[in-house]
Design an enzyme around this catalytic site. Structure first.
Site, PDB file in Angstrom:
ATOM      1  CG  HIS A 133      -1.953  -0.978   1.087  1.00  0.00           C
ATOM      2  ND1 HIS A 133      -2.795  -1.506   2.364  1.00  0.00           N
ATOM      3  CD2 HIS A 133      -2.158  -1.942   0.217  1.00  0.00           C
ATOM      4  CE1 HIS A 133      -3.570  -2.413   1.858  1.00  0.00           C
ATOM      5  NE2 HIS A 133      -3.137  -2.713   0.777  1.00  0.00           N
ATOM      6  CG  PHE A 379       0.906 -10.050   4.439  1.00  0.00           C
ATOM      7  CD1 PHE A 379       0.927 -10.363   6.093  1.00  0.00           C
ATOM      8  CD2 PHE A 379       0.739 -10.980   3.731  1.00  0.00           C
ATOM      9  CE1 PHE A 379       0.799 -11.581   6.494  1.00  0.00           C
ATOM     10  CE2 PHE A 379       0.422 -12.284   4.171  1.00  0.00           C
ATOM     11  CZ  PHE A 379       0.303 -12.680   5.586  1.00  0.00           C
ATOM     12  CB  CYS A 380       0.211  -3.125   4.214  1.00  0.00           C
ATOM     13  SG  CYS A 380      -0.220  -2.821   5.975  1.00  0.00           S
ATOM     14  CB  ALA A 381       0.270  -6.552  -0.090  1.00  0.00           C
TER      15      ALA A 381
END
Length: 457
Positions: A133, A379-381
């Site tokens: 992100h 995982f901020c993805a």
């Protein structure tokens, strides 16, 4: 810097054949089943533990701490010199070109938001949906083209070339790409993507947050225009980052933050306002009192990794990667996530799911019953993990993720990550724990508390 401080900062040595010493290596944690065990920190992709060398260097400097660029006193002058020498060290670590600027920020996220803030008007941005992100979201003031997840490195290059071929050929353009995925650990074809970008008149920024701690990063060799990374993933404490690369867009834009340090001259105008002359150096985007401790810690980590030798560090990490992947392959219930396939080169970041387990429950059991710290979730993805998981159903287990959208409660994974400070015993314990949990189940009961799976009391 004084001779005594130089000496103190150089006292810790490293051995290339062994893991680098990190803080927390002797910490023990309690187990819900009784007793204590040394903590196995296997969440390096989120934040790597600080190197002992970095901590010692910072401790040696601490008595000399003073304001940077602000004072005539000895400590201020020493701190200013330390700050600017750290800039030189980072430039050397990244093999920057003459004329490149090294700007100190708070993190990779801050670095990429800084670059987004200085984009020329009308800039087009091209970014794969596979990005973290931090590199997926900052481009709100640009025309953004999101590219689908490629399944091979060659497909990544071809996808970018097609997108760039259809762009406005006269306006500025920027490609943003990761060097190593924070989900799969796979290395991306950065040099080839940079060549494709430049062939179509675009520039490229490399998100090296996951690459720089594991592999050498050469701005010159990769031919990227900018590189961004974070100190807290490079074995330095939180709160510092780097954006390094071409100076022109940085010099031509308004400062990222307006304030002292960024301004060279401020005067009142006759109309009652103020007239400002901004710095043209990196200081233009470093307003406010700088984080000299954080900056120095990054430079210390850069020196430590360079002195240890990336060749031996990479080779040892390959050994750990093989040990984890071979161990997981022996557990039929485990599926490792990958974009580019089993043979793709990667860093020490591996994500997987376990049939019949909610990932939050599995991660909680690893922690509570084995003293192993991993990461679970997206995982901020989020787009990448959802692409890799698809819509495959998974049993909820005893703990869910109540904050997830309906129908997506099982769409999360487990990530194990490691690096230069990881001993063999930690990955061996992890592999053994995965096998035991799948075969025998958890030894404890768990419940959901504030969105996290925790041991039931």
């Amino acid at each position: 810097m004084s001779a005594s401080l130089n000496t103190a900062c150089a006292t810790t040595t490293t051995t290339a054949a062994a893991p680098l010493a990190v803080l927390g290596r002797d910490v023990t944690v309690p187990l819900v089943t009784g007793g204590e065990v040394s903590y196995a920190a296997l969440d390096y992709a989120a934040s790597a533990p600080a190197l002992q060398r970095v901590w010692d260097d910072v401790a040696a400097y601490a008595p000399y701490y003073g304001s940077v660029h602000r004072g005539a006193g000895y400590l201020s002058q020493l701190s200013t010199d330390l700050f600017e020498q750290s800039r030189v060290t980072v430039a050397e670590f990244l093999d920057c070109r003459p004329g490149d600027q090294v700007v100190f920020t708070r993190s990779t996220t801050d670095s990429l938001n800084l670059l987004a803030a200085v984009l020329p008007a009308g800039c087009q941005v091209f970014v794969f949906e596979t990005e973290h992100h931090a590199s997926l979201l900052p481009w709100t003031n640009a025309r953004v083209t999101y590219l689908n997840a490629p399944r091979t490195p060659a497909e990544a290059v071809a996808t970018l070339e097609r997108a760039l071929a259809g762009r406005d050929p006269y306006g500025p353009a920027l490609v943003c790409v990761t060097g190593a995925s924070n989900v799969t650990g796979e290395l991306w074809p950065v040099k080839e993507l940079a060549a494709a970008a430049h062939a179509h008149g675009a520039r490229i920024v490399l998100d090296a947050a996951q690459l720089a701690p594991h592999h050498p990063v050469s701005v010159r060799e990769l031919d990227v225009d900018w590189v961004a990374f974070s100190g807290h993933k490079l074995y330095a404490p939180f709160g510092s980052g780097v954006l390094a690369g071409r100076a022109d867009w940085l010099q031509e834009a308004e400062p990222y933050l307006a304030g002292g340090g960024a301004s060279r001259k401020v005067a009142r105008r006759e109309d009652g306002g103020v007239e400002v002359e901004w710095h043209t150096t990196a200081a233009r985007h470093e307003a406010g009192s700088p984080n000299v401790i954080g900056v120095y810690s990054i430079a210390s980590a850069c020196r430590a990794l360079t002195e240890a030798g990336f060749e031996s560090l990479v080779e040892r990490e390959r050994h750990l990667i093989a040990k984890v992947r071979e161990g997981l392959a022996e557990v039929p219930a485990v599926r490792v996530l990958s974009l580019f396939g089993d043979d793709a080169p990667r860093v020490g970041v591996i994500s997987f799911v376990v049939d019949g387990w909610n990932s939050s429950h599995f991660a909680a059991a690893l922690s509570a019953e084995y003293g192993i710290g991993v990461r679970d979730g997206l995982f901020c993805a989020h787009p990448l993990v959802r692409t890799l998981l698809g819509s495959e159903p998974q049993a909820q287990g005893e703990c869910g993720a109540p904050e997830a959208a309906p129908g997506e409660r099982s769409l999360n994974a487990i990530r194990v990550s490691f690096g230069a400070g990881t001993p063999d015993e930690h990955v061996e314990r992890f592999v053994r724990a995965v096998g035991e949990l799948v075969t025998d189940g958890a030894k404890w009961q768990y419940r959901t508390e504030e969105g996290r799976c925790v041991p039931a009391v």
